[in-house]
Every structure is written in structure tokens, then in C-alpha cells.
Design an enzyme around this catalytic site. Structure first.
Site, PDB file in Angstrom:
ATOM      1  N   ARG A 156       0.858  -1.173   0.000  1.00  0.00           N
ATOM      2  CA  ARG A 156       0.000   0.000   0.000  1.00  0.00           C
ATOM      3  C   ARG A 156       0.903   1.235   0.000  1.00  0.00           C
ATOM      4  O   ARG A 156       2.061   1.176   0.417  1.00  0.00           O
ATOM      5  CB  ARG A 156      -0.900   0.021   1.231  1.00  0.00           C
ATOM      6  CG  ARG A 156      -1.823  -1.193   1.352  1.00  0.00           C
ATOM      7  CD  ARG A 156      -2.590  -1.169   2.656  1.00  0.00           C
ATOM      8  NE  ARG A 156      -3.523  -2.286   2.773  1.00  0.00           N
ATOM      9  CZ  ARG A 156      -3.205  -3.482   3.276  1.00  0.00           C
ATOM     10  NH1 ARG A 156      -1.964  -3.710   3.709  1.00  0.00           N
ATOM     11  NH2 ARG A 156      -4.100  -4.445   3.349  1.00  0.00           N
ATOM     12  N   LYS A 181      -1.777  -2.733   7.429  1.00  0.00           N
ATOM     13  CA  LYS A 181      -3.172  -2.606   7.839  1.00  0.00           C
ATOM     14  C   LYS A 181      -3.496  -3.669   8.877  1.00  0.00           C
ATOM     15  O   LYS A 181      -3.168  -4.839   8.702  1.00  0.00           O
ATOM     16  CB  LYS A 181      -4.078  -2.760   6.617  1.00  0.00           C
ATOM     17  CG  LYS A 181      -5.523  -2.371   6.870  1.00  0.00           C
ATOM     18  CD  LYS A 181      -6.315  -2.368   5.590  1.00  0.00           C
ATOM     19  CE  LYS A 181      -7.752  -1.909   5.819  1.00  0.00           C
ATOM     20  NZ  LYS A 181      -8.526  -1.891   4.552  1.00  0.00           N
ATOM     21  N   HIS A 287      -3.250   3.180  -5.708  1.00  0.00           N
ATOM     22  CA  HIS A 287      -3.727   1.893  -5.206  1.00  0.00           C
ATOM     23  C   HIS A 287      -4.008   0.921  -6.352  1.00  0.00           C
ATOM     24  O   HIS A 287      -4.039  -0.295  -6.146  1.00  0.00           O
ATOM     25  CB  HIS A 287      -4.987   2.087  -4.361  1.00  0.00           C
ATOM     26  CG  HIS A 287      -5.263   0.961  -3.409  1.00  0.00           C
ATOM     27  ND1 HIS A 287      -4.455   0.687  -2.322  1.00  0.00           N
ATOM     28  CD2 HIS A 287      -6.239   0.016  -3.391  1.00  0.00           C
ATOM     29  CE1 HIS A 287      -4.922  -0.358  -1.668  1.00  0.00           C
ATOM     30  NE2 HIS A 287      -6.001  -0.794  -2.301  1.00  0.00           N
ATOM     31  N   ARG A 290      -1.449  -1.765  -6.729  1.00  0.00           N
ATOM     32  CA  ARG A 290      -1.626  -2.935  -5.866  1.00  0.00           C
ATOM     33  C   ARG A 290      -2.627  -3.910  -6.492  1.00  0.00           C
ATOM     34  O   ARG A 290      -2.399  -5.125  -6.496  1.00  0.00           O
ATOM     35  CB  ARG A 290      -2.092  -2.472  -4.486  1.00  0.00           C
ATOM     36  CG  ARG A 290      -2.375  -3.575  -3.470  1.00  0.00           C
ATOM     37  CD  ARG A 290      -2.656  -2.919  -2.118  1.00  0.00           C
ATOM     38  NE  ARG A 290      -3.331  -3.803  -1.188  1.00  0.00           N
ATOM     39  CZ  ARG A 290      -2.709  -4.640  -0.358  1.00  0.00           C
ATOM     40  NH1 ARG A 290      -1.394  -4.742  -0.376  1.00  0.00           N
ATOM     41  NH2 ARG A 290      -3.390  -5.392   0.490  1.00  0.00           N
ATOM     42  N   HIS A 313      -3.832  -9.803   3.400  1.00  0.00           N
ATOM     43  CA  HIS A 313      -5.272  -9.942   3.659  1.00  0.00           C
ATOM     44  C   HIS A 313      -5.506 -10.968   4.761  1.00  0.00           C
ATOM     45  O   HIS A 313      -4.928 -12.061   4.724  1.00  0.00           O
ATOM     46  CB  HIS A 313      -6.014 -10.393   2.397  1.00  0.00           C
ATOM     47  CG  HIS A 313      -6.106  -9.328   1.348  1.00  0.00           C
ATOM     48  ND1 HIS A 313      -6.384  -9.602   0.028  1.00  0.00           N
ATOM     49  CD2 HIS A 313      -5.957  -7.980   1.420  1.00  0.00           C
ATOM     50  CE1 HIS A 313      -6.407  -8.470  -0.663  1.00  0.00           C
ATOM     51  NE2 HIS A 313      -6.153  -7.480   0.163  1.00  0.00           N
ATOM     52  N   TYR A 322     -10.031 -10.569  -6.943  1.00  0.00           N
ATOM     53  CA  TYR A 322      -9.181 -10.485  -8.136  1.00  0.00           C
ATOM     54  C   TYR A 322      -9.445 -11.634  -9.105  1.00  0.00           C
ATOM     55  O   TYR A 322      -9.122 -11.525 -10.289  1.00  0.00           O
ATOM     56  CB  TYR A 322      -7.709 -10.439  -7.730  1.00  0.00           C
ATOM     57  CG  TYR A 322      -7.393  -9.215  -6.904  1.00  0.00           C
ATOM     58  CD1 TYR A 322      -7.400  -7.946  -7.478  1.00  0.00           C
ATOM     59  CD2 TYR A 322      -7.123  -9.313  -5.540  1.00  0.00           C
ATOM     60  CE1 TYR A 322      -7.142  -6.813  -6.720  1.00  0.00           C
ATOM     61  CE2 TYR A 322      -6.860  -8.190  -4.774  1.00  0.00           C
ATOM     62  CZ  TYR A 322      -6.875  -6.935  -5.369  1.00  0.00           C
ATOM     63  OH  TYR A 322      -6.629  -5.818  -4.615  1.00  0.00           O
TER      64      TYR A 322
END
Length: 343
Positions: A156, A181, A287, A290, A313, A322
Site C-alpha cells: 500500500r 493494515k 492503489h 496494488r 489480507h 481479483y
């Protein structure tokens, strides 16, 4: 809703283990609580923004004098008049709940009854490999390397900006992403093709660091309370930014003048200009790099669990979005019109 909203407030259990606030002004108390809980600076800015907007919307009345109906009316105004996205709507609600529970110590039934908009699952915008090259080539060298690193690792933008010298491991071909994150660390690959450029960037950063040392202006921001535990760490080379800003700035939290990393707005604006110069009509942003990283890995045959780990994630369901991108275009199904010939 009206009767529940008018009940007398009772102390929230959440305040039992929190330190007493020293600030007297409400927004200062909000900032103090956010910092004591180690929330990010971006979260602080966002929560303060929504708390201020809520107070102004209700004629500068103190939130203690407002209730669930007032919160609902503010959120309705955001949705109907401002037409904010569901994610923005949830963000505003989270800020207000934090204000009431963690700062004011109020826990009322209406808090659990406020409607939360359902998230809308949208396909992420993805650039082709050629489009990635075209955009990155139009960035100036320093920012180009940063963009290449975002695309080449899937980091990120904030993770890339906060990259420290000590977290680049050339010997193992790895980059350590600290406190991504969800405050999670992870390891991503160090692209072989970027090693020479990254070594050159570190040489440039080292010259900046040495000049700061000679001028007695050394020191960068450290996470949590590490600057008290290790007073000299902030001035060490290992903790220095890989992408330092070209000037000193005032830390908005401490007021200290120090060297910061390059600003996110600097790269975002440069990226937008580069994308515009290529003639792209897709609504791309940093972004998007990514998103493109993840999609291109899946297209290359990599396992989705591997991609999940690289992206950081928690749930593979997040990464699964995706796989839907790969189906764009009908899942490689040929349209019947392609077999027809017209004069």
C-alpha cells in the site's frame, strides 16, 4: 428510537481500562484518546474531521446534548444530500461511535440500532502490464522507483512511504512491511530488477541522513514509545526513511521539526499527472498498482493463498475479488458475432 435516544447516558465499560483524559477541549480529547490507543495519524485526521462536521451540522451543540436521532439525521444528510459512498458513510459512523464510547464514555441502546450501509462489492480497476509501464515511465526518477516498488511488491502507498532502511534485506531478497493494515507485519519480495535502483536510492538517502547528522538535525519519527526506550534510535541510519522528504517539516502531533518521508499527496498528484499524460481513461490511482500486482500474479498462475499473504489480507475472500477481475470479458468465451462476416 426517540425514547431510547433521550435516555440519560451511562458510563461505557470501554472506558474502564482507559487512562483519564487531560485535555479540556472535545476535539483535543478525541486526538488524545486516538493517540493513546495507537491509532494511525490518518485515522486521527479522519475521525476529527467527522466529529467536527457532526458538531457543525448541529449548530455547534456539544455531542453530549445530542442523541441517536441526531446521529441518524447527520448520516441521512450525508447519504441524501452529500451522496457519499457507503464506505464513507461507515467511516463517519465509526468516528462518531468512537467519540461517544471512547471519549465521552456514553453507551446507549441507539448505538447498536443505527443502520449501517451494506458494502458494495465493486471490481477493482486494473491496468494492463503495458499501461503500468507507460504510467511509471512518465514519473520522475525518484517517484518512478517508488511506483515500481508499489507495483513490484503489492505494498500500500502508506507502507511504501514508511519503509525504513533496516527493513530492506538485500541478502534475502525481501522487504519487511512493518505495521501494515491491522498492525500486522509481513514479508514481500524485493524485485531483482529494482535492486540497483534501490541501492542508488539508499545512497541518496544516506547523503541526506549524513547532512542532517552534521547539522545536528538528525532524528526521524519512531513508532509508539521507542524514542523514549531507545533515545538514539531516531537518529540512527537503520531507522532512516528509504524515501526521505527533501526538507524538514513540523510534526503535527509533537511540534518537533524533523525529516519526514515523502508525502502521499506528492506521489498521488504525480501519478495522476502521469496517468493523464498516457491518455488512460480508467479512473486509476496509486492503489491501482496494488490491484494490478495481485491480478497479474494470478494471471501468471500463482496460488491465491500466496497472493493473499503477499497482500496481507486476513481473509482469502478479500483476495478472491481479483479472480473476478480475471473473468472480465466473459471468461474467454468467444462472442458469436466474432465468427460472422459483414460487408
Amino acid at each position: 428510537m426517540g425514547d431510547l435516544g433521550r435516555r440519560a447516558p451511562r458510563p461505557a465499560v470501554a472506558l474502564a481500562n482507559l487512562p483519564a483524559l487531560k485535555s479540556t477541549r472535545l476535539l483535543d480529547q478525541l486526538r488524545e484518546r486516538i493517540r493513546s490507543l495507537h491509532y494511525s495519524r490518518s485515522t486521527e485526521d479522519v475521525y476529527v474531521f467527522w466529529a467536527r462536521a457532526f458538531i457543525r451540522h448541529h449548530g455547534l451543540r456539544h455531542p453530549r446534548d445530542l442523541d441517536g436521532a441526531d446521529v441518524e439525521s447527520f448520516l441521512t444528510w450525508l447519504a441524501s444530500e452529500r451522496q457519499v459512498a457507503p464506505a464513507t458513510h461507515r467511516q463517519a459512523l465509526s468516528a462518531l461511535l468512537f467519540l461517544y464510547v471512547k471519549v465521552l464514555g456514553v453507551q446507549l441502546p441507539w448505538m447498536s440500532e443505527i443502520g449501517r450501509p451494506h458494502p458494495q462489492r465493486r471490481l477493482p480497476v486494473v491496468m494492463s502490464r503495458d499501461e503500468v509501464v507507460q504510467v511509471l515511465q512518465r514519473l520522475e526518477p525518484k517517484l518512478r522507483l517508488f511506483g515500481q516498488l508499489l507495483y513490484g511488491t503489492g505494498m500500500r502507498i502508506t507502507e511504501g512511504l514508511r519503509l525504513r532502511v533496516k527493513d530492506v534485506d538485500f541478502s534475502h531478497g525481501a522487504i519487511i512491511v512493518r505495521e501494515g493494515k491491522g498492525a500486522k507485519d509481513r514479508v514481500v519480495m524485493l524485485p531483482d530488477s529494482l535492486v540497483p535502483s534501490l541501492r542508488n536510492q539508499l545512497a541518496i538517502a544516506h547523503a541526506v541522513w549524513r547532512q542532517d547528522q552534521e547539522e545536528g538535525r538528525g532524528g526521524v519519527e519512531l513508532p509508539d514509545a521507542l524514542d523514549r526506550k531507545y533515545p538514539r534510535a531516531g537518529s540512527s541510519w537503520s531507522w532512516f526513511w528509504v524515501f526521505p522528504q527533501d526538507h524538514h517539516s513540523v510534526d503535527p502531533r509533537s511540534g518537533t521539526i524533523r525529516r519526514h518521508h515523502i508525502y502521499d499527496q506528492t506521489f498521488q498528484r504525480a501519478f495522476k499527472r502521469a496517468a493523464k499524460a498516457t491518455g488512460l481513461t480508467k479512473p486509476v490511482s496509486p492503489h491501482t498498482l496494488r490491484h494490478s500486482f495481485a491480478t497479474h500474479l494470478l494471471q501468471s498462475g500463482y496460488d491465491i493463498r500466496t497472493v493473499q499473504e503477499l497482500l496481507g489480507h486476513s481473509d482469502v475472500a478479500t483476495t478472491m475479488i481479483y479472480t473476478h477481475v480475471l473473468k472480465v470479458g466473459g471468461g474467454a468465451v468467444k462472442s458469436p458475432i466474432d465468427s460472422m462476416h459483414f460487408d
